[in-house]
Every structure is written in structure tokens, then in C-alpha cells.
Design a protein around this motif. Sequence first.
Motif, PDB file in Angstrom:
ATOM      1  N   THR A  75      22.338  46.161   9.072  1.00  0.00           N
ATOM      2  CA  THR A  75      22.180  44.951   9.885  1.00  0.00           C
ATOM      3  C   THR A  75      23.518  44.245  10.074  1.00  0.00           C
ATOM      4  N   ILE A  76      24.313  44.182   9.015  1.00  0.00           N
ATOM      5  CA  ILE A  76      25.651  43.586   9.135  1.00  0.00           C
ATOM      6  C   ILE A  76      26.466  44.341  10.178  1.00  0.00           C
ATOM      7  N   LEU A  77      26.456  45.655  10.092  1.00  0.00           N
ATOM      8  CA  LEU A  77      27.211  46.478  11.040  1.00  0.00           C
ATOM      9  C   LEU A  77      26.777  46.194  12.471  1.00  0.00           C
ATOM     10  N   ALA A  78      25.475  46.160  12.712  1.00  0.00           N
ATOM     11  CA  ALA A  78      24.959  45.913  14.058  1.00  0.00           C
ATOM     12  C   ALA A  78      25.266  44.500  14.535  1.00  0.00           C
ATOM     13  N   ALA A  79      25.253  43.545  13.601  1.00  0.00           N
ATOM     14  CA  ALA A  79      25.457  42.136  13.965  1.00  0.00           C
ATOM     15  C   ALA A  79      26.892  41.847  14.387  1.00  0.00           C
ATOM     16  N   LEU A  80      27.829  42.644  13.942  1.00  0.00           N
ATOM     17  CA  LEU A  80      29.240  42.363  14.236  1.00  0.00           C
ATOM     18  C   LEU A  80      29.484  42.125  15.721  1.00  0.00           C
ATOM     19  N   THR A  81      28.832  42.905  16.558  1.00  0.00           N
ATOM     20  CA  THR A  81      29.074  42.801  18.003  1.00  0.00           C
ATOM     21  C   THR A  81      27.839  42.355  18.787  1.00  0.00           C
ATOM     22  N   GLU A  82      26.743  42.049  18.111  1.00  0.00           N
ATOM     23  CA  GLU A  82      25.517  41.624  18.799  1.00  0.00           C
ATOM     24  C   GLU A  82      25.573  40.120  19.058  1.00  0.00           C
ATOM     25  N   GLU A  83      25.748  39.753  20.312  1.00  0.00           N
ATOM     26  CA  GLU A  83      25.960  38.341  20.648  1.00  0.00           C
ATOM     27  C   GLU A  83      24.765  37.458  20.324  1.00  0.00           C
ATOM     28  N   LYS A  84      23.568  38.049  20.250  1.00  0.00           N
ATOM     29  CA  LYS A  84      22.383  37.245  19.896  1.00  0.00           C
ATOM     30  C   LYS A  84      22.473  36.712  18.460  1.00  0.00           C
ATOM     31  N   THR A  85      23.355  37.289  17.654  1.00  0.00           N
ATOM     32  CA  THR A  85      23.520  36.819  16.271  1.00  0.00           C
ATOM     33  C   THR A  85      24.650  35.793  16.131  1.00  0.00           C
ATOM     34  N   PHE A  86      25.394  35.550  17.202  1.00  0.00           N
ATOM     35  CA  PHE A  86      26.525  34.626  17.117  1.00  0.00           C
ATOM     36  C   PHE A  86      26.018  33.191  16.931  1.00  0.00           C
ATOM     37  N   LYS A  87      26.626  32.489  15.990  1.00  0.00           N
ATOM     38  CA  LYS A  87      26.248  31.105  15.668  1.00  0.00           C
ATOM     39  C   LYS A  87      24.767  31.015  15.307  1.00  0.00           C
ATOM     40  N   ARG A  88      24.267  32.032  14.601  1.00  0.00           N
ATOM     41  CA  ARG A  88      22.867  32.074  14.206  1.00  0.00           C
ATOM     42  C   ARG A  88      22.760  32.385  12.717  1.00  0.00           C
ATOM     43  N   SER A  89      21.692  31.887  12.111  1.00  0.00           N
ATOM     44  CA  SER A  89      21.341  32.277  10.750  1.00  0.00           C
ATOM     45  C   SER A  89      19.877  32.687  10.756  1.00  0.00           C
ATOM     46  N   VAL A 126      14.029  40.853   6.222  1.00  0.00           N
ATOM     47  CA  VAL A 126      13.224  41.654   5.281  1.00  0.00           C
ATOM     48  C   VAL A 126      12.856  42.956   5.984  1.00  0.00           C
ATOM     49  N   SER A 127      12.270  43.869   5.243  1.00  0.00           N
ATOM     50  CA  SER A 127      11.782  45.100   5.866  1.00  0.00           C
ATOM     51  C   SER A 127      10.691  44.772   6.875  1.00  0.00           C
ATOM     52  N   GLY A 128      10.670  45.519   7.967  1.00  0.00           N
ATOM     53  CA  GLY A 128       9.685  45.246   9.011  1.00  0.00           C
ATOM     54  C   GLY A 128       9.368  46.494   9.811  1.00  0.00           C
ATOM     55  N   ASP A 129       9.010  46.304  11.083  1.00  0.00           N
ATOM     56  CA  ASP A 129       8.591  47.446  11.890  1.00  0.00           C
ATOM     57  C   ASP A 129       9.417  47.615  13.161  1.00  0.00           C
ATOM     58  N   ARG A 130      10.554  46.921  13.256  1.00  0.00           N
ATOM     59  CA  ARG A 130      11.419  47.066  14.430  1.00  0.00           C
ATOM     60  C   ARG A 130      12.750  47.646  13.996  1.00  0.00           C
ATOM     61  N   ASN A 131      13.334  48.498  14.832  1.00  0.00           N
ATOM     62  CA  ASN A 131      14.646  49.002  14.443  1.00  0.00           C
ATOM     63  C   ASN A 131      15.652  47.857  14.486  1.00  0.00           C
ATOM     64  N   ILE A 132      16.731  48.016  13.738  1.00  0.00           N
ATOM     65  CA  ILE A 132      17.665  46.914  13.509  1.00  0.00           C
ATOM     66  C   ILE A 132      18.197  46.341  14.817  1.00  0.00           C
ATOM     67  N   SER A 133      18.615  47.192  15.718  1.00  0.00           N
ATOM     68  CA  SER A 133      19.195  46.735  16.982  1.00  0.00           C
ATOM     69  C   SER A 133      18.197  45.873  17.766  1.00  0.00           C
ATOM     70  N   ASP A 134      16.955  46.336  17.881  1.00  0.00           N
ATOM     71  CA  ASP A 134      15.948  45.583  18.626  1.00  0.00           C
ATOM     72  C   ASP A 134      15.625  44.250  17.945  1.00  0.00           C
ATOM     73  N   ALA A 135      15.557  44.276  16.620  1.00  0.00           N
ATOM     74  CA  ALA A 135      15.257  43.036  15.883  1.00  0.00           C
ATOM     75  C   ALA A 135      16.325  41.983  16.127  1.00  0.00           C
ATOM     76  N   LEU A 136      17.583  42.399  16.167  1.00  0.00           N
ATOM     77  CA  LEU A 136      18.660  41.436  16.376  1.00  0.00           C
ATOM     78  C   LEU A 136      18.702  40.951  17.818  1.00  0.00           C
ATOM     79  N   LYS A 137      18.409  41.839  18.742  1.00  0.00           N
ATOM     80  CA  LYS A 137      18.412  41.438  20.158  1.00  0.00           C
ATOM     81  C   LYS A 137      17.308  40.419  20.458  1.00  0.00           C
ATOM     82  N   SER A 138      16.276  40.385  19.644  1.00  0.00           N
ATOM     83  CA  SER A 138      15.146  39.488  19.903  1.00  0.00           C
ATOM     84  C   SER A 138      15.324  38.120  19.244  1.00  0.00           C
TER      85      SER A 138
END
Length: 214
Positions: A183-197, A201-213
Motif C-alpha cells: 500500500t505504501i508503494l502504491a500510495a507514493l504516486t496515487e494522487e487520491k492519497t495526497f493530503k489524506r489519512s 485492514v485486509s479487505g476485498d479490493r486490490n490495493i490500487s482500486d482501494a486507494l483510487k476510491s
Amino acid sequence: MKVFVVGSNGQIGKQLVHLLKQSDQHTVRAMVRKEEQAEAFNKIGVETVLADLEGSVDGIAAAAEGCDAIVFAAGSGGHTGADKTLLIDLDGAVKTVEAAEQLGIERFIMVSALQANNRENWNEKIRPYYVAKHYADRILEQSKLTYTIIRPGGLLNEPGTGKVAAGENLERATIPREDVAGTILAALTEEKTFKRSFDLVSGDRNISDALKSL
């Protein structure tokens, strides 16, 4: 992007360093405290630097110079007292934020703890740790950095699934450390995570899709 990993010898940090080394998008510099830790990384071709979170802001800044992003994945560990928690998880984190500001490194990812933002939901058994995380996160949020704060649930050493849940006020649950590193690796360049906290936890979406949402 050259990524400076603070806490490289920790369990999440080690996994992140390996992911960054394998990446065709990023390079990595691992910050460690001990010479033998540096030697272990050097043997596998990872650039390392010796620095100490109980040292000065200037020392941390010198170690991170030339990098484009910082990931704070350090922790005092479960076997230390509240004094080390204060010195590493709070002051060490804040000094790293100050070092980033000093260098003009805008991208900063903090590994926090599930619901650290919500006092009512803190784990009473490790309350000093939650206090440290809460205030380190708040200071990062008040900075001018392009931050992401990832608040993972209970950490597991089992293999990652690549499937997570990310969002606010998630129920207490667990997640493999491997998936936190991913998740850290994906978040580095995922703008949806910028200025976000957010909680993670474990879930049912792949990491990229979860961060984009987010």
C-alpha cells in the motif's frame, strides 16, 4: 522517485525496501542505525545510510539529501518503555518531518496505527504508543508537505493477499505487513492519497482500486 525509508530494518520497512528495489519506477535509500544492518542491505545492492532518530534534525536531513520522498515506518518496538515510544514514534517522526521541510522534500508517507486519530478507539494496552502516533500525525497534517498517513490494523507476518479495505473509521481488524508495504508503494504516486489519512485492514479490493476510491 528516490525514496528514503526510515525504519528500514523494521518488519514493514524491510518489505518496502525490497519492493522499491524491485520497482522500475523508484529507487531506494535505506536508513539504518547499525553498521551490521547497513552491511546486510549493501550485500543485496541497496543503498544505505547510517542515522539515528534520537540524533539531530540536521543528521536526518543529511541522510535524506537527494531523495524525492520519505516514508516513516520506524517504531520503538513492543518491548521498550514509554520513554522510547516518545523519543522514536513521536519526536523521531516529527524530526523527520522537519528534515523533509528543511530539504524541500514534499512527499511524505507516515505509517501510523488504526484509529490513532480517534482517542475513543485507542487500544488501552498500548496507550502511550497511540498518544505518540496521534500527535506525530497531527504535526504532519499541519505541515506544508504532501503527506499520506496510513493507519494499519493489527499487523500479521503471514503472506499478503493484495486485497485491502481503506477508509475512515474502519472496524478493528488485521492486515499482513506485506500488504501494508504494498500500500505504501502504491500510495507514493496515487494522487487520491495526497493530503489524506486513512485506516487500512485486509479487505476485498486490490490495493490500487482501494486507494483510487478514497
